[in-house]
Each structure stands twice: as C-alpha cells, then as structure tokens.
Design a protein around this motif. Structure first.
Motif, PDB file in Angstrom:
ATOM      1  N   ALA A  43       0.834  -1.201   0.000  1.00  0.00           N
ATOM      2  CA  ALA A  43       0.000   0.000   0.000  1.00  0.00           C
ATOM      3  C   ALA A  43       0.871   1.254   0.000  1.00  0.00           C
ATOM      4  O   ALA A  43       0.370   2.369   0.036  1.00  0.00           O
ATOM      5  CB  ALA A  43      -0.934  -0.002   1.198  1.00  0.00           C
ATOM      6  N   THR A  55       0.016   3.813  -2.644  1.00  0.00           N
ATOM      7  CA  THR A  55      -1.381   4.217  -2.828  1.00  0.00           C
ATOM      8  C   THR A  55      -1.507   5.739  -2.882  1.00  0.00           C
ATOM      9  O   THR A  55      -0.975   6.433  -2.021  1.00  0.00           O
ATOM     10  CB  THR A  55      -2.267   3.643  -1.702  1.00  0.00           C
ATOM     11  N   PHE A  77      -1.159 -13.885  -4.510  1.00  0.00           N
ATOM     12  CA  PHE A  77      -2.387 -13.909  -3.716  1.00  0.00           C
ATOM     13  C   PHE A  77      -2.897 -15.337  -3.554  1.00  0.00           C
ATOM     14  O   PHE A  77      -2.649 -16.181  -4.403  1.00  0.00           O
ATOM     15  CB  PHE A  77      -3.499 -13.111  -4.412  1.00  0.00           C
ATOM     16  N   ARG A 116      -9.564  -8.281   7.988  1.00  0.00           N
ATOM     17  CA  ARG A 116      -8.182  -8.545   7.566  1.00  0.00           C
ATOM     18  C   ARG A 116      -7.765  -7.474   6.574  1.00  0.00           C
ATOM     19  O   ARG A 116      -8.597  -6.938   5.841  1.00  0.00           O
ATOM     20  CB  ARG A 116      -8.004  -9.956   7.006  1.00  0.00           C
ATOM     21  N   ASN A 140      -5.418  -5.909   3.335  1.00  0.00           N
ATOM     22  CA  ASN A 140      -5.019  -6.341   1.984  1.00  0.00           C
ATOM     23  C   ASN A 140      -5.984  -7.360   1.367  1.00  0.00           C
ATOM     24  O   ASN A 140      -5.552  -8.325   0.745  1.00  0.00           O
ATOM     25  CB  ASN A 140      -3.609  -6.942   1.990  1.00  0.00           C
ATOM     26  N   ASP A 174      -7.704  -8.756  -1.359  1.00  0.00           N
ATOM     27  CA  ASP A 174      -7.444  -8.479  -2.776  1.00  0.00           C
ATOM     28  C   ASP A 174      -8.625  -8.854  -3.647  1.00  0.00           C
ATOM     29  O   ASP A 174      -9.549  -9.545  -3.209  1.00  0.00           O
ATOM     30  CB  ASP A 174      -6.160  -9.193  -3.211  1.00  0.00           C
ATOM     31  N   ARG A 232     -10.492  -3.454   6.486  1.00  0.00           N
ATOM     32  CA  ARG A 232      -9.190  -2.967   6.954  1.00  0.00           C
ATOM     33  C   ARG A 232      -8.412  -2.325   5.800  1.00  0.00           C
ATOM     34  O   ARG A 232      -8.906  -2.190   4.702  1.00  0.00           O
ATOM     35  CB  ARG A 232      -8.390  -4.132   7.558  1.00  0.00           C
ATOM     36  N   ASN A 245      -6.054  -1.109   2.764  1.00  0.00           N
ATOM     37  CA  ASN A 245      -5.737  -1.525   1.389  1.00  0.00           C
ATOM     38  C   ASN A 245      -6.784  -2.482   0.816  1.00  0.00           C
ATOM     39  O   ASN A 245      -6.453  -3.414   0.089  1.00  0.00           O
ATOM     40  CB  ASN A 245      -4.341  -2.182   1.377  1.00  0.00           C
ATOM     41  N   CYS A 260      -7.129  -4.434  -3.162  1.00  0.00           N
ATOM     42  CA  CYS A 260      -5.861  -4.346  -3.887  1.00  0.00           C
ATOM     43  C   CYS A 260      -5.810  -5.440  -4.948  1.00  0.00           C
ATOM     44  O   CYS A 260      -6.585  -6.394  -4.915  1.00  0.00           O
ATOM     45  CB  CYS A 260      -4.675  -4.451  -2.936  1.00  0.00           C
ATOM     46  N   PHE A 272      -8.036   2.255   0.674  1.00  0.00           N
ATOM     47  CA  PHE A 272      -8.459   1.404  -0.435  1.00  0.00           C
ATOM     48  C   PHE A 272      -7.374   1.397  -1.510  1.00  0.00           C
ATOM     49  O   PHE A 272      -6.613   2.356  -1.624  1.00  0.00           O
ATOM     50  CB  PHE A 272      -9.716   1.973  -1.099  1.00  0.00           C
ATOM     51  N   ALA A 273      -7.363   0.344  -2.309  1.00  0.00           N
ATOM     52  CA  ALA A 273      -6.525   0.365  -3.502  1.00  0.00           C
ATOM     53  C   ALA A 273      -7.197   1.296  -4.519  1.00  0.00           C
ATOM     54  O   ALA A 273      -8.417   1.344  -4.620  1.00  0.00           O
ATOM     55  CB  ALA A 273      -6.388  -1.036  -4.070  1.00  0.00           C
TER      56      ALA A 273
END
Ligand code: SF4
Lengths: 466, 212
Positions: free
Chosen positions: A194, A197, A433, B16, B18, B20, B83, B85, B88, B112-113
């Motif tokens: 991040a 960002t 991911f 949590r 990140n 995605d 939470r 980011n 993303c 936020f992304a």
C-alpha cells in the motif's frame, strides 16, 4: 518552474481542468483484452455509441487462451464465448485485433511495446492493472475498470485527479545475479503493497538506468503491486532506440519530430516530489516471496520470517494466515523450500531476455524429479518465434520443460494451466495472492533465472552460487 | 446508475487487511460477459468449502460456517467494514459488481486500492475512508452488538452509529454529486466536453503528429 516527468505527461494531456479538482485527460493508446471489455462494449451498444477514435485501440485475447494446441476451438465453452465476444466486438466496431491464431497475439502488455503501439510520452490505458508496464517508455500508463474502458471508448478521455508523485531511486549498481525482478520485489518489500497508494512512482537511479527496456518493463509492471496508480521511467537513448522501426511507430519526418520531444521526457533538475525513497542497489540480493502478498518477500539466503517478531498485531495476524495458507513454518531457510511446479512467463517476465536468462541456467541440465510440471510460456507469438530461432525452446524441452503457446496462462490460471490445491510453484509472474494460480495453490515470486535454477534443483537455490 | 442518498444498513465486518480482488471474486467468474450474477460468488474461496466454477448451482455447495458472510447475524448486510488496502490487486470491476450484486451499498475502510476505489463510484457503491482508530472502534462495536447497523447519509456526509454517535466523512464533490444524482459519467463528458476534446485533438495533431 522545474517539472517532474509526471507533470510533463499530465500537462501534455490535459483537455480541461475542472473547478472541483478533477481534470479531463486525453488517452493516446487504448489496449483491450477479452476479460474486462465485454460489458463496456455492451454499454456502448446499448447507448448506440461508436468509439471516439478507433485507431487508438489495439485488442488481443490473452487471459483465457489455451497455451496448448490451438488448431481447434477453445475447449472450455465459457472461455470460448468470452474470446469470441471480443472477436465479434472488434469486428463490429472496426477495431484492430490480433486474434488467437495471429502470430502477433500475446499478453497485452507484451505486444503493445513489441508493436511500437506504446510510445514515449503517451497516455496508455487498459482494463488491466499491469498497464503500468508501459511506463517503462516514459509514458503515463495505468489500469482502469470496465466503466472507464467504456468511458475511453466513448470519449477518448478519463476524468482523473492528479496523484501525488514519488521518486524511487535505486542508487549504484546491483551485484551479479540480481535482476530487474529482484529490484522491484525489494522495492515492494521496502515500501509495502500500500506504500504507493495515491501516488505515481518514477523509478530512477543508476541501477534503473542500467536496465534494458525489458528490465524496465519488469520494474514498471509491478508498480501496481506497490499500490501505485502508475510507474514510469524517463525516456533515454535506449528507449528511443527500442521503439524505432516497429509496425506502429512513426517514420521519417514524424519520427524526427518525435525524437526531439522524447528527449524532453525526464524530470527536470530540481523538480520536487511529494515523497522520495532511496535504495542502495548493492544491498539487493535475489528475492523470493514467502507469503500471499508481494510485500511478503525476503532475500534467498534468509529464512521464513516469524510473526511473533512483528509488533503490529494486524500485520502479525496477516503473516500467520499467510504462513498457514502457504504451508510454511517460520524459521525455515528459503533454500529448503521444495517445489512442485515452475512457471516462467507472464507480462512481468515473458520477454526474450527473460527466456535467455532462464535458458542459460537450464542448458544441459534436467529438471529435478520432484518437479511435476515446469512450463515456459512466451509473452507473445513473436517472442516465441524469436526464442525458437535462437534455439531456446530446445534447451528448455531437453531439460524437461514444456514449451507453450503465448498467453497469460498460469499467471492467473483462467485457462487450463493451474496449480492443484496445496501445490507449490516458483513463478516469474507478479502476484502471489491466495488462489491466484489455482485454488489452494502456493506461489513464490522470483526472477526467471531463480525459477529456472529452482526447477533444476527441485527447491530454491541462490543463483549467485551456481 | 442508481442514485445514492441514504442507507441504514447492517454491517458485515471483514477483519483482515489487503483483501485483494482475487479474494473478492476469483478469476473463474471473470469469464462472464455480463455485469450481474456475481453475488453468490462474492468472497467465493472463503465462503465455500468446495471449489466453485461458473454455471454451478451455488446454493448446493458446502458453505464455510467460520466465514462471517455465512453467519446468521450478518445476513442481508449492506455495509462492509474493512481494513487497510481493501480491493488491492487487479482492475477487475467484477469485484465491485459482485459486492453490488450481493447487496452491499457502502464499504468503509482506513484505505483502499486506487482502481477498486475508483470503480466503486462508477457503480453506485459508496467507499468511505475513515481513520484507523475509528475503524478499530467500529469493529469492536459490531462484534459486541448483533444487528449492528450504520446510517450513512451522503448528503450530510455523516455516519450515525446505533448509539447516536455521528462520524463525519470526506468525499470529493464530483463523486458525491454524481452519486447523489445517479449521473452517467459518459453522458456528462460527452455533454460538457465534446468540443474541448475536439479542440485538444486539433492542437495535438499539430504538436505531436506522430500520435495520429
Ligand atoms: S500475464 Fe498475468 S498479470 Fe499480465 S496481464 Fe496476464 S494475467 Fe495479468
């Protein structure tokens, strides 16, 4: 006043500044692929609109295409429909498309530069986050969602707010065995996913300048993994040389005029950034990710980190979840991690230089017996052809690798190429991911040479020791 | 686009960082050529115990009782509390479509992304950024109080908690205005700026002929 490269790119594309702080920005190049465009074309059709400037668009199917035999139709009916939809939309709207069986087909971010469709100083957008790749040419390139794809189709513009600017300078020279991929993973490890960002990142410094255009694309490709809107690098002699003589690039008088302009595409002396990060190139070692986010990265000669050492509770919790998903124990040496599969390809590392580096490691050797599948997927048909002319395909296949047709493949596993639950993969792609390479699959991001070496050894090895 | 004025919605906590876009909507569902129908696959990998494929009857799959979205107290949530980011990863607007299709109207997070954030507003989903300590407090309150709802008033730029606490939030005027009126961005640009775009192109053809 001294301007940053971002200021120059922004100002050159400003159509209108609005009072509310937004601006209308003109888009020079629009790249399109099959996954994020169908709903945009559908919207155009429903509103009875035509593309504002169809010559600015280049389309290619890449995410869904099979990397095995392509003589018949795509086996998966859902993928087939999506690729067919792109073909139909491009035919109806009069858009240039490299269809699946065209030699020029490939991953959208590989073919833009390869065709000269990406030029210095352009604004480039695509419905894909890794559009930042094109920033390697001193252009402003970023990914957008489908609504914005439609907005660009219909108006050639986007309503944007200017981002803040960050300079990431990698100073000095990197040591042997350290590649563009290691540089960018080290940057993400330092600033976090991040960290960028709200920013655009200009990558600079001696180590960045020393990179080839391929290497610079690898670095900019992953700017989005640091959360940045875009990443770019000033244009220089290498850039200008690279873009010449390609199918879409200018010639003659237009080229001469362009070169004069391209030479101005750098931040001025004394230009200021909102934030600066400096990294010593000599401190960067080959990198391996251990977790489920690109920032979860360590040097190859270290160990899987321990969440108990992390002071921030939310972070420590994230680390525990990642370790559990990855099936790893804190304290395990990275070099002891055994692998099941190896993937070399993607828009991060699917260019000729990447395959040369991997082939050099593999030549004359065989993949380890615990490796169930090692695959090499060229970024485009032209990369594949070039590699075959250089005999790289033979080096890979003799070592036990599979040599495939171009596409995104196991970078995101939308086609048949994927990990089974629990399988562990050394991958040259850009995202680790959860489930990225297949549900339950475990991804470790590395450079092409590191992936190749891991395929031979069956576990991670330090490329500097072989 | 649907206009957004006020929502008084049940809060779903996704605790949590990140989170995605692959987690919000896994890639196999990106093969759809439609904007709707993604709701049953929101957070698919976390929500079900068995692997999902497009075209399945998702109501017959094995659900993961540990994941919040499946818990009785969070059914019919309209507000996601998240939470750092959030969103993303990829540019896939499918992530936003999945949330909208599920019934989510508002997402609140400390950050936020970029692309995700931008995509939400194009689909009538309101993203709100609050300080991390305020978010911490909201997580605690949601956890402690089943049926916890937040009232989000876009006109007034406020969030009201069940106990009557009022939290102000920031949003830029352009986005707020478009959301309140449910305006279509493309119509706006074509209506207001078509001449400016043409003038820009004419000038640009002179300055940078190699781009045309
Ligand atoms: S190669 Fe991977 S990252 Fe690149 S465009 Fe394809 S799916 Fe996205």
């Amino acid at each position: 006043m001294a301007k940053t490269l971002y200021d120059k790119l922004w100002d050159a594309h400003l159509v209108q500044q609005n009072d509310d702080g937004t601006a209308l920005i003109y888009i020079d190049r629009h790249l399109v692929h099959e996954v994020t465009s169908p709903q945009a074309f559908e919207g155009m059709r429903m509103a009875k609109r035509q593309p504002w400037r169809r010559e600015s668009i280049l389309a290619v199917p890449d995410h869904n295409v099979p990397t095995t035999d392509r003589s018949g139709p795509i086996a998966d009916p859902v993928s087939r429909l999506q690729v067919q939809t792109l073909d139909d939309n491009c035919d109806t709207f009069g858009i240039t498309e490299f269809k699946m069986n065209d030699l020029r087909q490939g991953v959208v971010h590989i073919i833009g530069p390869e065709q000269g469709a990406t030029l210095p100083g352009m604004t480039v957008v695509c419905g894909d986050s890794h559009t930042s790749t094109h920033g390697a040419f001193g252009s402003l390139a970023f990914g957008v969602g489908t609504s914005d794809v439609e907005h660009v189709l219909a108006t050639q513009c986007l309503v944007l707010k200017k981002s803040r600017s960050m300079l990431v300078s990698v100073d000095g020279a990197v040591g042997p065995g350290v590649t563009a991929k290691d540089i960018v993973l080290a940057i993400i490890g330092k600033i976090g996913t991040a960290g960028g960002t709200g920013y655009v990142i200009e990558f600079a410094g001696e180590a960045i300048r020393a990179l080839s255009m391929e290497g610079r694309m690898t670095v900019c490709n992953m700017a989005i993994e640091a959360g940045a809107r875009a990443g770019f690098i000033a244009a220089d002699e290498k850039t200008i040389e690279y873009v010449q003589g390609r199918p879409f690039s200018p010639r003659g008088e237009k080229l001469e005029k362009a070169i004069v302009y391209w030479q101005t595409l750098h931040s001025d002396q004394g230009a200021t950034f909102d934030h600066e990060v400096h990294i010593e190139a000599a401190s960067i070692k080959p990198q391996v990710t251990w977790g489920t986010s690109p920032e979860m990265v360590v040097q190859v000669d270290s160990k899987v980190p321990n969440p108990d050492d992390e002071a921030d509770e939310v972070k420590a919790d994230g680390m525990r979840k990642a370790l559990q998903y990855m099936g790893l124990k804190a304290g395990t040496p990275i070099k002891d991690i055994k692998l099941d599969k190896v993937f070399i390809g993607s828009c991060t590392n699917g260019r000729i230089e990447d395959f040369r580096a991997a082939a050099k490691v593999v030549a004359g050797k065989k993949i380890a017996s615990n490796i169930k599948l090692a695959m090499v997927v060229p970024g485009s048909g032209l990369v594949k052809q070039q590699a075959e002319q250089e005999g790289l395909d033979k080096i890979f296949t003799s070592a036990g690798f599979e040599w495939r047709e171009p596409g995104c493949s196991m970078c995101l596993a939308m086609n048949a190429d994927r990990l089974a639950p629990g399988e562990r993969c050394a991958s040259t792609s850009n995202r680790n991911f959860e489930g990225r390479q297949g549900q339950g699959g475990r991804t470790h991001l590395v450079s092409p040479a590191m992936a190749a070496a891991a395929a031979i050894a069956g576990h991670f090895v330090d490329i500097r020791e072989i | 686009m649907k206009a957004f004025k006020k929502v008084n919605g049940l809060v779903l906590p996704i605790d949590r960082s990140n989170v995605d876009t692959d987690a919000i909507i896994p890639k196999q569902y990106l093969k759809s050529i439609s904007r709707t129908g993604f709701g049953p696959n929101l957070f698919d990998d976390w929500r079900y115990l068995d692997p999902g494929e497009p075209g399945m009857d998702h109501s017959k799959r094995r659900i993961n009782p540990d994941f919040v979205i499946n818990q009785e107290r969070y059914q019919n949530a309209e507000v996601v509390l998240a939470r750092d980011n959030f969103g993303c990863g990829s540019s896939r607007e499918h992530a936003v479509w999945a949330m909208v299709d599920y019934g989510i109207r508002v997402v609140i997070a400390p950050s936020f992304a970029d692309i995700f954030f931008n995509n939400t507003f194009k689909n009538g989903l309101l993203s709100i950024i609050l300080d991390a300590d305020v978010i911490d407090r909201l997580f605690d309150e949601v956890e402690a109080n089943p049926g916890y709802k937040l009232e989000i008033d876009l006109e007034a730029k406020t969030i009201t908690t069940p106990s009557g606490d009022v939290i102000a939030f920031e949003i830029d005027d352009f986005r707020r205005n478009n959301l309140l009126k449910g305006l279509d961005d493309i119509d706006l640009t074509l209506h207001n700026n078509a001449d400016a775009i043409k003038a820009y192109e004419a000038k640009r053809k002179q300055e940078a002929p190699w781009l045309f």
